[in-house]
Design a protein around this motif. Structure first.
Motif, PDB file in Angstrom:
ATOM      1  N   ALA A  45      72.548  11.715 -14.405  1.00 14.89           N
ATOM      2  CA  ALA A  45      71.861  12.493 -13.375  1.00 14.89           C
ATOM      3  C   ALA A  45      70.649  11.754 -12.813  1.00 14.89           C
ATOM      4  O   ALA A  45      69.959  11.032 -13.523  1.00 14.89           O
ATOM      5  CB  ALA A  45      71.407  13.824 -13.964  1.00 14.89           C
ATOM      6  N   ASP A  46      70.416  11.922 -11.539  1.00 19.46           N
ATOM      7  CA  ASP A  46      69.268  11.343 -10.847  1.00 19.46           C
ATOM      8  C   ASP A  46      68.878  12.335  -9.756  1.00 19.46           C
ATOM      9  O   ASP A  46      69.672  12.599  -8.846  1.00 19.46           O
ATOM     10  CB  ASP A  46      69.680   9.988 -10.253  1.00 19.46           C
ATOM     11  N   PRO A  47      67.660  12.921  -9.857  1.00 22.38           N
ATOM     12  CA  PRO A  47      67.274  13.944  -8.878  1.00 22.38           C
ATOM     13  C   PRO A  47      67.114  13.401  -7.459  1.00 22.38           C
ATOM     14  O   PRO A  47      66.945  14.186  -6.522  1.00 22.38           O
ATOM     15  CB  PRO A  47      65.932  14.462  -9.413  1.00 22.38           C
ATOM     16  N   THR A  48      67.180  12.088  -7.276  1.00 27.05           N
ATOM     17  CA  THR A  48      66.934  11.536  -5.939  1.00 27.05           C
ATOM     18  C   THR A  48      68.193  11.102  -5.197  1.00 27.05           C
ATOM     19  O   THR A  48      68.101  10.596  -4.083  1.00 27.05           O
ATOM     20  CB  THR A  48      65.984  10.326  -6.008  1.00 27.05           C
ATOM     21  N   CYS A  49      69.370  11.268  -5.807  1.00 25.83           N
ATOM     22  CA  CYS A  49      70.581  10.907  -5.053  1.00 25.83           C
ATOM     23  C   CYS A  49      71.791  11.721  -5.509  1.00 25.83           C
ATOM     24  O   CYS A  49      71.764  12.357  -6.561  1.00 25.83           O
ATOM     25  CB  CYS A  49      70.862   9.405  -5.131  1.00 25.83           C
ATOM     26  N   ALA A  50      72.819  11.695  -4.680  1.00 24.21           N
ATOM     27  CA  ALA A  50      74.047  12.436  -4.986  1.00 24.21           C
ATOM     28  C   ALA A  50      74.676  11.881  -6.262  1.00 24.21           C
ATOM     29  O   ALA A  50      74.645  10.673  -6.491  1.00 24.21           O
ATOM     30  CB  ALA A  50      75.026  12.309  -3.822  1.00 24.21           C
ATOM     31  N   PRO A  51      75.224  12.775  -7.121  1.00 23.07           N
ATOM     32  CA  PRO A  51      75.788  12.299  -8.391  1.00 23.07           C
ATOM     33  C   PRO A  51      77.057  11.461  -8.214  1.00 23.07           C
ATOM     34  O   PRO A  51      77.843  11.678  -7.297  1.00 23.07           O
ATOM     35  CB  PRO A  51      76.100  13.596  -9.151  1.00 23.07           C
ATOM     36  N   PHE A  52      77.218  10.485  -9.106  1.00 21.80           N
ATOM     37  CA  PHE A  52      78.399   9.623  -9.141  1.00 21.80           C
ATOM     38  C   PHE A  52      79.670  10.475  -9.168  1.00 21.80           C
ATOM     39  O   PHE A  52      79.746  11.472  -9.875  1.00 21.80           O
ATOM     40  CB  PHE A  52      78.367   8.755 -10.400  1.00 21.80           C
ATOM     41  N   GLN A 111      61.019   6.105  -6.885  1.00 22.91           N
ATOM     42  CA  GLN A 111      61.185   7.503  -6.470  1.00 22.91           C
ATOM     43  C   GLN A 111      61.807   8.330  -7.586  1.00 22.91           C
ATOM     44  O   GLN A 111      61.482   9.500  -7.772  1.00 22.91           O
ATOM     45  CB  GLN A 111      62.029   7.574  -5.188  1.00 22.91           C
ATOM     46  N   ARG A 112      62.710   7.724  -8.337  1.00 19.09           N
ATOM     47  CA  ARG A 112      63.334   8.457  -9.450  1.00 19.09           C
ATOM     48  C   ARG A 112      62.312   8.767 -10.534  1.00 19.09           C
ATOM     49  O   ARG A 112      62.290   9.880 -11.075  1.00 19.09           O
ATOM     50  CB  ARG A 112      64.492   7.636 -10.029  1.00 19.09           C
ATOM     51  N   VAL A 113      61.449   7.802 -10.842  1.00 21.60           N
ATOM     52  CA  VAL A 113      60.420   8.038 -11.861  1.00 21.60           C
ATOM     53  C   VAL A 113      59.490   9.167 -11.407  1.00 21.60           C
ATOM     54  O   VAL A 113      59.146  10.059 -12.187  1.00 21.60           O
ATOM     55  CB  VAL A 113      59.631   6.743 -12.163  1.00 21.60           C
ATOM     56  N   ILE A 114      59.111   9.155 -10.121  1.00 24.36           N
ATOM     57  CA  ILE A 114      58.248  10.233  -9.607  1.00 24.36           C
ATOM     58  C   ILE A 114      58.964  11.583  -9.752  1.00 24.36           C
ATOM     59  O   ILE A 114      58.395  12.556 -10.247  1.00 24.36           O
ATOM     60  CB  ILE A 114      57.867   9.977  -8.131  1.00 24.36           C
ATOM     61  N   ALA A 115      60.218  11.632  -9.348  1.00 24.59           N
ATOM     62  CA  ALA A 115      60.979  12.890  -9.427  1.00 24.59           C
ATOM     63  C   ALA A 115      61.128  13.358 -10.879  1.00 24.59           C
ATOM     64  O   ALA A 115      61.062  14.555 -11.170  1.00 24.59           O
ATOM     65  CB  ALA A 115      62.347  12.726  -8.766  1.00 24.59           C
ATOM     66  N   LEU A 116      61.318  12.417 -11.804  1.00 23.70           N
ATOM     67  CA  LEU A 116      61.431  12.770 -13.224  1.00 23.70           C
ATOM     68  C   LEU A 116      60.109  13.314 -13.751  1.00 23.70           C
ATOM     69  O   LEU A 116      60.084  14.265 -14.551  1.00 23.70           O
ATOM     70  CB  LEU A 116      61.864  11.546 -14.044  1.00 23.70           C
ATOM     71  N   ARG A 157      57.971  14.938 -11.982  1.00 22.77           N
ATOM     72  CA  ARG A 157      57.861  16.308 -11.443  1.00 22.77           C
ATOM     73  C   ARG A 157      58.734  17.265 -12.233  1.00 22.77           C
ATOM     74  O   ARG A 157      58.333  18.395 -12.527  1.00 22.77           O
ATOM     75  CB  ARG A 157      58.265  16.327  -9.959  1.00 22.77           C
ATOM     76  N   GLN A 158      59.952  16.813 -12.593  1.00 21.51           N
ATOM     77  CA  GLN A 158      60.841  17.661 -13.409  1.00 21.51           C
ATOM     78  C   GLN A 158      60.197  18.004 -14.743  1.00 21.51           C
ATOM     79  O   GLN A 158      60.415  19.068 -15.294  1.00 21.51           O
ATOM     80  CB  GLN A 158      62.165  16.938 -13.685  1.00 21.51           C
ATOM     81  N   ALA A 159      59.376  17.062 -15.247  1.00 17.48           N
ATOM     82  CA  ALA A 159      58.721  17.277 -16.536  1.00 17.48           C
ATOM     83  C   ALA A 159      57.468  18.148 -16.390  1.00 17.48           C
ATOM     84  O   ALA A 159      56.767  18.384 -17.366  1.00 17.48           O
ATOM     85  CB  ALA A 159      58.359  15.933 -17.162  1.00 17.48           C
ATOM     86  N   GLY A 160      57.174  18.573 -15.165  1.00 18.37           N
ATOM     87  CA  GLY A 160      56.059  19.485 -14.948  1.00 18.37           C
ATOM     88  C   GLY A 160      54.751  18.820 -14.555  1.00 18.37           C
ATOM     89  O   GLY A 160      53.721  19.478 -14.416  1.00 18.37           O
ATOM     90  N   ILE A 199      63.750  14.931  -0.312  1.00 18.94           N
ATOM     91  CA  ILE A 199      63.574  14.779  -1.760  1.00 18.94           C
ATOM     92  C   ILE A 199      62.120  15.070  -2.103  1.00 18.94           C
ATOM     93  O   ILE A 199      61.208  14.410  -1.616  1.00 18.94           O
ATOM     94  CB  ILE A 199      64.018  13.378  -2.208  1.00 18.94           C
ATOM     95  N   ASP A 200      61.926  16.109  -2.918  1.00 19.69           N
ATOM     96  CA  ASP A 200      60.586  16.600  -3.207  1.00 19.69           C
ATOM     97  C   ASP A 200      59.929  15.725  -4.269  1.00 19.69           C
ATOM     98  O   ASP A 200      60.350  15.724  -5.425  1.00 19.69           O
ATOM     99  CB  ASP A 200      60.676  18.059  -3.675  1.00 19.69           C
TER     100      ASP A 200
END
Ligand code: ZN
Ligand code: ZN
Length: 345
Positions: free
Chosen positions: A120-127, A181-186, A188-191, A214-215
């Protein structure tokens, strides 16, 4: 029809003579199909380029308006006919806009996956698994020693360190397209909801991700921030910036690096990284072999990375397999080749 009648490796990459195009060519060609925006796959100077809208936009951001003679956007799942060959694009889960390219002719289905990951990656469509007869795979982490950790767990380590050292700045080395961008999104997911700072090299691509919905929460350029204000903060920067003069603007920085290569301790040490984060945008060994099996392909071509072990694994399963030895992939991002001492084990 044989696979080689549809696609053949040539010095510029993988070529489809029938359809009159190359996939991810490393040299300028009349017609290129591009899997994603990393510079070892997406180069400037082709005649016509067919890619997802995001990949075209990213190429434009990086190379300027005139990066190709003409462009055509294609959506995931959409297919078009090129000289009697059916071509369609499918999510690769690697970075925003990344695609696997399926080429079909005479009842034979070949899928060129480009770079991909199956997590999973919150910044792109899943494989998406695309059933095929011939599967063309990367092998960046094609050794059983490479098993990526859970990315959320790695981000938790970073947040723990920020709590432990509230007076220090945390610098996280990350590639500017996708990983940052993925690290930033992760985070955010972690609060984590505080402002995250950016090195100038990441500004355009990060703003582009945000413009695609992408938020990423509050992000700001670090340029202009006062040293004292950076205590207890997180800044994303290109890996090369960690050791250079630029890093002196931060109070007693903790050096982190988000990469699949951080699985190799020597590599972290070499770069002066004290907080290695094993976060990769490529499939690890388990991901590669699971994906190969899931496609149902009886023939596997391996484009770049550590081909030998993967080719051997395929053959031991009764699959036909060959390395393609294309020169020019893996020059950017974490596909960079490991030093011999690290890769061979
Ligand atoms: Zn890539
Ligand atoms: Zn690559």
């Amino acid at each position: 029809m044989r696979a080689e009648d549809i696609l053949v490796p040539d010095p510029s990459g993988v070529c489809c003579k029938l359809g009159g195009f190359h996939i991810d060519p490393t040299q300028p060609v009349p017609r290129a199909l591009i899997t994603h925006g990393h510079s070892d796959h997406a180069r400037a100077g082709h005649g016509a380029v067919l890619a997802t809208q995001e990949t075209l936009d990213i190429m434009r951001l990086r190379y300027g308006e005139n990066f190709a003679g003409s462009t055509q956007a294609i959506g995931y799942g959409e297919s078009i006919d090129l000289g009697g060959v059916r071509v369609s694009f499918h999510p690769a889960g690697h970075v925003l806009g990344s695609a696997q390219i399926k080429v079909e002719a005479g009842g034979l289905r070949v899928v060129a996956a480009g770079d991909y990951k199956d997590v999973a990656d919150p910044t792109c469509a899943p494989f998406e698994t695309v059933p095929c007869d011939v599967f063309i795979t990367e092998a960046t982490f094609g050794l059983p020693v490479f098993r990526h950790h859970d990315a959320q767990g790695e981000v938790a380590k970073l947040l723990h360190s920020v709590t432990l050292f509230p007076d220090r700045a945390h610098l996280v080395g990350a590639y500017s397209l996708g990983k940052a961008q993925r690290v930033i999104a992760l985070l955010r997911q972690a609060g984590y909801d505080k402002t995250i700072y950016l090195h100038g090299a990441m500004e355009k691509i990060t703003a582009y991700y945000q413009s695609r919905g992408i938020d990423l929460g509050p992000v700001e350029l670090v340029r202009g921030a006062k040293k004292s204000d950076l205590a207890g903060t997180i800044t994303l920067c290109p890996p090369s910036a960690i050791g250079d003069l630029w890093s002196r603007r931060f109070p007693d920085p903790v050096a982190a690096f988000a990469s699949g290569w951080m699985r190799v301790r020597a590599r972290a040490r070499q770069r002066g990284v004290t907080l290695p984060l094993v976060i990769s945008d490529h499939a690890d060994w388990d991901g590669l072999v699971a994906t190969i099996a899931a496609t149902g392909a009886s023939e596997i071509w391996v484009t770049h990375g550590q081909e030998d072990a993967l080719v051997h694994w395929c053959r031991s399963r009764g699959l036909k397999a060959r390395p393609l030895d294309i020169v020019g992939y893996g020059d950017e991002e974490e596909s960079e080749n490991p030093a011999p001492a690290e890769g061979g084990a």
